[in-house]
Every structure is written in C-alpha cells, then in structure tokens.
Design a protein around this motif. Sequence first.
Motif, PDB file in Angstrom:
ATOM      1  N   GLN A 203       0.812  -1.217   0.000  1.00 24.12           N
ATOM      2  CA  GLN A 203       0.000   0.000   0.000  1.00 24.12           C
ATOM      3  C   GLN A 203       0.847   1.269   0.000  1.00 24.12           C
ATOM      4  O   GLN A 203       0.419   2.295  -0.525  1.00 24.12           O
ATOM      5  N   ILE A 204       2.042   1.216   0.560  1.00 24.51           N
ATOM      6  CA  ILE A 204       2.960   2.344   0.393  1.00 24.51           C
ATOM      7  C   ILE A 204       3.302   2.492  -1.087  1.00 24.51           C
ATOM      8  O   ILE A 204       3.327   3.605  -1.632  1.00 24.51           O
ATOM      9  N   GLY A 205       3.534   1.358  -1.741  1.00 26.59           N
ATOM     10  CA  GLY A 205       3.838   1.404  -3.170  1.00 26.59           C
ATOM     11  C   GLY A 205       2.712   2.007  -3.984  1.00 26.59           C
ATOM     12  O   GLY A 205       2.939   2.843  -4.866  1.00 26.59           O
ATOM     13  N   VAL A 206       1.473   1.602  -3.689  1.00 25.91           N
ATOM     14  CA  VAL A 206       0.317   2.144  -4.409  1.00 25.91           C
ATOM     15  C   VAL A 206       0.150   3.632  -4.116  1.00 25.91           C
ATOM     16  O   VAL A 206      -0.079   4.440  -5.027  1.00 25.91           O
ATOM     17  N   ALA A 207       0.278   4.002  -2.847  1.00 24.24           N
ATOM     18  CA  ALA A 207       0.047   5.394  -2.446  1.00 24.24           C
ATOM     19  C   ALA A 207       1.095   6.344  -2.986  1.00 24.24           C
ATOM     20  O   ALA A 207       0.815   7.527  -3.196  1.00 24.24           O
ATOM     21  N   THR A 208       2.323   5.836  -3.213  1.00 20.31           N
ATOM     22  CA  THR A 208       3.417   6.713  -3.636  1.00 20.31           C
ATOM     23  C   THR A 208       3.879   6.423  -5.058  1.00 20.31           C
ATOM     24  O   THR A 208       4.911   6.930  -5.495  1.00 20.31           O
ATOM     25  N   ASP A 209       3.123   5.594  -5.776  1.00 23.94           N
ATOM     26  CA  ASP A 209       3.470   5.237  -7.164  1.00 23.94           C
ATOM     27  C   ASP A 209       4.858   4.624  -7.268  1.00 23.94           C
ATOM     28  O   ASP A 209       5.638   4.954  -8.178  1.00 23.94           O
ATOM     29  N   ASN A 210       5.158   3.711  -6.347  1.00 19.93           N
ATOM     30  CA  ASN A 210       6.455   3.026  -6.342  1.00 19.93           C
ATOM     31  C   ASN A 210       6.213   1.566  -6.736  1.00 19.93           C
ATOM     32  O   ASN A 210       5.720   0.771  -5.950  1.00 19.93           O
ATOM     33  N   ASP A 211       6.558   1.215  -7.973  1.00 18.66           N
ATOM     34  CA  ASP A 211       6.275  -0.117  -8.496  1.00 18.66           C
ATOM     35  C   ASP A 211       7.045  -1.211  -7.770  1.00 18.66           C
ATOM     36  O   ASP A 211       6.547  -2.341  -7.631  1.00 18.66           O
ATOM     37  N   GLN A 212       8.254  -0.902  -7.315  1.00 20.62           N
ATOM     38  CA  GLN A 212       9.036  -1.912  -6.605  1.00 20.62           C
ATOM     39  C   GLN A 212       8.318  -2.352  -5.331  1.00 20.62           C
ATOM     40  O   GLN A 212       8.217  -3.546  -5.038  1.00 20.62           O
ATOM     41  N   LEU A 213       7.789  -1.376  -4.594  1.00 19.56           N
ATOM     42  CA  LEU A 213       7.122  -1.691  -3.337  1.00 19.56           C
ATOM     43  C   LEU A 213       5.767  -2.363  -3.572  1.00 19.56           C
ATOM     44  O   LEU A 213       5.428  -3.340  -2.894  1.00 19.56           O
ATOM     45  N   SER A 214       4.988  -1.868  -4.521  1.00 14.61           N
ATOM     46  CA  SER A 214       3.683  -2.487  -4.771  1.00 14.61           C
ATOM     47  C   SER A 214       3.853  -3.909  -5.305  1.00 14.61           C
ATOM     48  O   SER A 214       3.071  -4.809  -4.949  1.00 14.61           O
ATOM     49  N   SER A 215       4.871  -4.141  -6.127  1.00 17.68           N
ATOM     50  CA  SER A 215       5.114  -5.490  -6.649  1.00 17.68           C
ATOM     51  C   SER A 215       5.529  -6.439  -5.533  1.00 17.68           C
ATOM     52  O   SER A 215       5.109  -7.609  -5.506  1.00 17.68           O
TER      53      SER A 215
END
Length: 360
Positions: A203-215
């Motif tokens: 959810q940090i990845g989704v909220a901050t547009d960070n593909d590495q974290l969302s993946s």
Amino acid sequence: MQTIRFWTPCEGHVDRRRKWQFPSIIMTMGLLAAPSYALAAVKCPSVGKPVVSLELGSRYESNDKSRSDIDENADAAVDKALKPIDVYVRSLANLSDQSPKASTRDETNRCLYRALSSWADAGALSDLGTLNAKLAISPRVAGMAISYHDAKAVTPPDDEQKKAIETWLQSLGVKLMTFFDEDAPKMASRNNLRAWAGLAVGQIGVATDNDQLSSWGAKTNEMVICSADDDGGLPLEMKRGDKALHYQLHAVGPLVVNAALLNAKFNDSFSVCQGKLDRIVDFTLSALQKPELAAAKAGTEQTFSTGKEKLEPFQIAWLEPYLKFRQSEKATRLAERYRPLSNSNLGGNLTSQYSAKSKK
C-alpha cells in the motif's frame, strides 16, 4: 525491554480517556505559529508526539515454542509501548473515514496531511531497536499508508507535504521489505507477520506510485496465499496451539485487503494459486462456526471454543472488501451480524467506506 523515544518540538497529547486535546502553540521552522486548528474550519486534533525509537520485548512465555502462551505482564508492557502509535493510526483512520462528498472532507484531509508530515519530518519509527519492534510495526504502517492513499484520491497534498510524507513512507517500506527478505526469523518471514508486511509495503507502493514496493506487496500476498493447504488452512498458523484459528484470522485480514486494494494494479490478485484465497476465507469462516475444524489441524481445542476469546468486529473488518469482489453467503451473514466493521490498521470503518464505494 520496552522503550519509546518521542520527538518533541510540538507538544499536545491525548488524555487517558482518548479525548483530543489541542496544543496552545506550534513551532514551525523555528517560529511561533498560530494553533493548527485555526487554519481551517475543522479543528485538527493533536496526534501526539512522533515516536522515533521503539523497543519491544516478546508477549509470549519464554519457554513457549508455539508462541501462543501469553505472558500477561509482558503483553501489557508491549501494549503500553505501542499505544502512542496505535492512537496515531486511529486518528488518521478517523480523519480518512469522512465521506468523499462530505463538505468538510478537504479540510479533514488537510488535517491528515499535517499529522502525517509532522511524523515524517521527525523521522518517526526510524529507530526500531529490537526484533519484536520490527515485527510489530507492519500493521500500523499499513494503516498509515491506506489512510494517506484514501485522502490523496480526494484532496492532493501540497508539494512540500507530498514529498515529506512519501519519502518517509517509502523509507519505512524499504526497511520492512529488506527486514522480511533478509533478517526476519524463518517462521515470521512466511506467516501472518509477512502478510501484514505485504499489506504495508504494497500500500505504500500504491500510495506513492512506487512499483518496486507495490510489486513486493503483491508477491508477498501470493507467497502466503499459496502456502495454504487444500482446505484453506495456513500451515504456519495451524502450528500455534489453541490460538491457531486466532492467527489464521489475523492473517486473512491483510491478505484480503491487500488483494482488494492491489486489484486495480494487479487484476489477478484474487486468482493467484487457482483462487486459493477463496478457500482460505471459506475455511476461516467455517472454522469460526465450527472451531473443531481448526482444532483438528492444530491438535488442540481453540480459544474460540474454550471461552478464552470472543470474536470482535475488528477481526472481520476485511469482510467488506471481500464482499465487494466475491459472493459468499457465509461472509454476508457474518458481516450483517457484526456491522459496522472497523479496523484502523486496515484503513478505518470499512463498512462505511465500501458502502460508499458501492453507491458510486
């Protein structure tokens, strides 16, 4: 040991009755400023001092290999140390629970951004001094990330706040990802603790547009889901003695919410491992009706049978996002019995949130 260290340029606190109190002055860039709540018609609550350092001991009896026997004194000490963070996460959830159409939504979101940026500027949670602190923080970080994402979808933060908040959240996400990949104990790296880390990082990845974290969040969800047996039981949770069902339930929450919130980005989030998430949910709901199903796997009677534990609405708040994507008579009946369903670590009042979404 339980030690917490606060960042203290701004006072203001929450009293024991959990009523908001407001600071008389705020220090901003070294200057005295008017109270934050004077900046908007909505009074921004104080969210307490940012917790920078955290050290926690274990909740469990030292000789308990199953990590199911709670040491009451240790448990109380851990709760006390985590309380300032839990109060903070609840305050964010309360702010983000506002309906998108509410006339005060923009102003409550600005309060939420002030709350997040104050902790971001302080480097909150940057010093996790013990293993148990690192294991305990994921659900709280998940709640922060979900609340931020919900607010951002309605009222974008200003550029300065956005940079501070997202830099901070991403740093927490990278630390969690690295810890669970490299340093977490073997069982913790694959059980409900990993599921919560997946929700937080994803959810940090989704909220901050960070593909590495969302993946990473999506892959973690898939890993834990795929570990389930053919019935839907999670083997590592079924090893937890009389709390096997308790921990199965604790794992399902982040798995379902992460699948729901990642679905827009990874549209197969519910279908991984031939749809095993549905089996996990079905087994969990069936075992809540008949705890002997979990007892057969755990080898001992469950707390839900012995009277040591009673099902609470926050434990099944994940039913609301599940029912948005899936049809289940068992899930519907249970949700209707316990609504409203709310859990700040999963984003707040999910009954009102998903009811609003279904009307769009």
